[in-house]
Motif scaffolding. Structure first.
Motif, mmCIF file in Angstrom:
data_model
loop_
_atom_site.group_PDB
_atom_site.id
_atom_site.type_symbol
_atom_site.label_atom_id
_atom_site.label_comp_id
_atom_site.label_asym_id
_atom_site.label_seq_id
_atom_site.Cartn_x
_atom_site.Cartn_y
_atom_site.Cartn_z
ATOM 1 N N ALA A 207 -12.441 4.031 -4.039
ATOM 2 C CA ALA A 207 -11.452 5.093 -4.201
ATOM 3 C C ALA A 207 -10.901 5.091 -5.626
ATOM 4 C CB ALA A 207 -10.314 4.902 -3.201
ATOM 5 N N ALA A 208 -10.503 6.279 -6.095
ATOM 6 C CA ALA A 208 -9.864 6.366 -7.411
ATOM 7 C C ALA A 208 -8.607 5.498 -7.402
ATOM 8 C CB ALA A 208 -9.520 7.813 -7.726
ATOM 9 N N TYR A 209 -8.392 4.796 -8.520
ATOM 10 C CA TYR A 209 -7.279 3.835 -8.553
ATOM 11 C C TYR A 209 -6.771 3.685 -9.978
ATOM 12 C CZ TYR A 209 -4.742 -0.585 -7.967
ATOM 13 O OH TYR A 209 -3.774 -1.566 -7.947
ATOM 14 N N GLN A 210 -5.458 3.765 -10.144
ATOM 15 C CA GLN A 210 -4.816 3.597 -11.446
ATOM 16 C C GLN A 210 -4.124 2.238 -11.463
ATOM 17 O OE1 GLN A 210 -4.779 5.903 -13.955
ATOM 18 N NE2 GLN A 210 -3.372 4.886 -15.359
ATOM 19 N N ALA A 211 -4.670 1.309 -12.242
ATOM 20 C CA ALA A 211 -4.069 -0.028 -12.331
ATOM 21 C C ALA A 211 -2.920 -0.019 -13.334
ATOM 22 C CB ALA A 211 -5.121 -1.053 -12.744
ATOM 23 N N GLU A 212 -1.936 -0.858 -13.118
ATOM 24 C CA GLU A 212 -0.764 -0.942 -13.990
ATOM 25 C C GLU A 212 -0.659 -2.325 -14.599
ATOM 26 O OE1 GLU A 212 2.564 0.073 -11.602
ATOM 27 O OE2 GLU A 212 2.026 2.202 -11.432
ATOM 28 N N GLY A 213 -0.076 -2.377 -15.799
ATOM 29 C CA GLY A 213 0.129 -3.655 -16.460
ATOM 30 C C GLY A 213 1.170 -4.506 -15.745
ATOM 31 N N GLY A 214 1.092 -5.802 -16.007
ATOM 32 C CA GLY A 214 2.019 -6.744 -15.377
ATOM 33 C C GLY A 214 1.314 -8.048 -15.074
ATOM 34 N N PRO A 215 1.813 -8.814 -14.097
ATOM 35 C CA PRO A 215 1.142 -10.072 -13.733
ATOM 36 C C PRO A 215 -0.299 -9.817 -13.304
ATOM 37 C CG PRO A 215 3.327 -9.947 -12.735
ATOM 38 C CD PRO A 215 3.045 -8.588 -13.320
ATOM 39 N N LYS A 216 -1.211 -10.630 -13.809
ATOM 40 C CA LYS A 216 -2.640 -10.468 -13.484
ATOM 41 C C LYS A 216 -3.145 -11.557 -12.551
ATOM 42 C CE LYS A 216 -5.856 -11.136 -16.687
ATOM 43 N NZ LYS A 216 -6.951 -11.994 -16.161
#
Length: 273
Positions: A207-216
């Protein structure tokens, strides 16, 4: 990935006045030449070697691959008038940090089929640590890393962590501790995001997905280093990593929990000391 760790320090040596006789000084008030310590020229003590390990084929993969990596660790470096580096003295350390992520070719992994390939990413930066002796043979270190990635992904990366180092014998040292890593939006989207076009290319499997910055990720690593003969070392290492936040929620990720194991052989070389 291995990083070298060095400690930048300065030295001051005081000679008690009571130990210096009057004839130890010349007519201009300076110390006699036989009392002046010889100046240290340029020199380096460095550990070089090669490691082989098993790690996930990419972050979030369920399959593993064999990797080879160089071992480069500077223990001592003197450039007169510029720098005096000595890893073994404890206290504050400032050293370079370098990570490398090889290119990700989606066609090599069934789960990623349909996604765009990702070029190799390089992440140079700086590592700042503070090491303290806790008991005889046991020391602890707190550290932080800040890096900037370029290539396949361009963004800031960071990490904070702690290590305990326990010298069991003059030849054997155990080291380990936890760490927490962070990454910016661009890095997270490059490795964990899925665009609408990529989702269509997978037939909707991802599925289309927008990842966000932060803890990895949060990790725990341990290693055992043994001096098998003078200046020759074998190192066994292992780590556990748990993906967090947007990384863990990505449809690209098959396994949130990741493991690595490695074996290294290295040799210490000295020049100028």
């Amino acid at each position: 990935m291995r990083t070298s760790r060095v400690l930048i320090s300065t030295f001051m040596v005081a000679l008690p006045a009571s130990s210096v006789a009057a004839n130890d000084f010349d007519l201009y008030g300076g110390a006699s030449p036989d009392l002046v310590a010889p100046k240290q020229g340029p020199g380096i003590i460095v550990e070089l070697g090669l490691g082989v390990g098993v790690e996930p084929a990419y972050e979030g993969a369920s399959d593993y691959t064999v990797v080879f990596s160089p071992i480069v660790e500077v223990e001592k470096l003197t450039i007169p008038g510029l720098i005096n580096v000595n890893k073994t003295r404890g206290g504050l350390s400032i050293s370079p940090a370098m990570d490398f992520v090889s290119e990700r070719i989606s066609g090599d992994h069934d789960w990623l089929a349909g996604l765009n390939d990702v070029d190799a990413t390089y992440a140079p930066g700086v590592r700042i640590g503070y090491e303290m002796e806790l008991t005889d043979g046991l020391s602890g270190e707190l550290y932080a890393k800040l890096q900037y990635a370029f290539g396949g992904a361009e963004d800031f990366l960071g990490a904070v962590g702690a290590n305990l180092s326990w010298r069991l014998t003059p030849q054997l040292t155990l080291t380990g501790g936890p760490a927490l890593s962070f990454a910016g939006d661009d890095y997270m989207n490059t490795y964990f995001g899925v665009t609408a076009d990529e989702s269509n290319a997978t037939g909707g499997r991802l599925a289309a997905y927008q990842a966000e910055g932060g803890p990895k990720s949060a990790s725990l690593s341990v290693s055992a280093k043994y001096e098998i003969i003078t200046d020759t070392f074998v190192t066994l290492s292992a780590s556990y990593r748990q993906l967090l936040g947007s990384a863990a929620d990505s449809p690209i990720v098959e396994e949130e929990s990741q493991f690595t194991v490695g074996l290294g052989l290295s040799r210490r070389f000295s020049l100028g000391y």
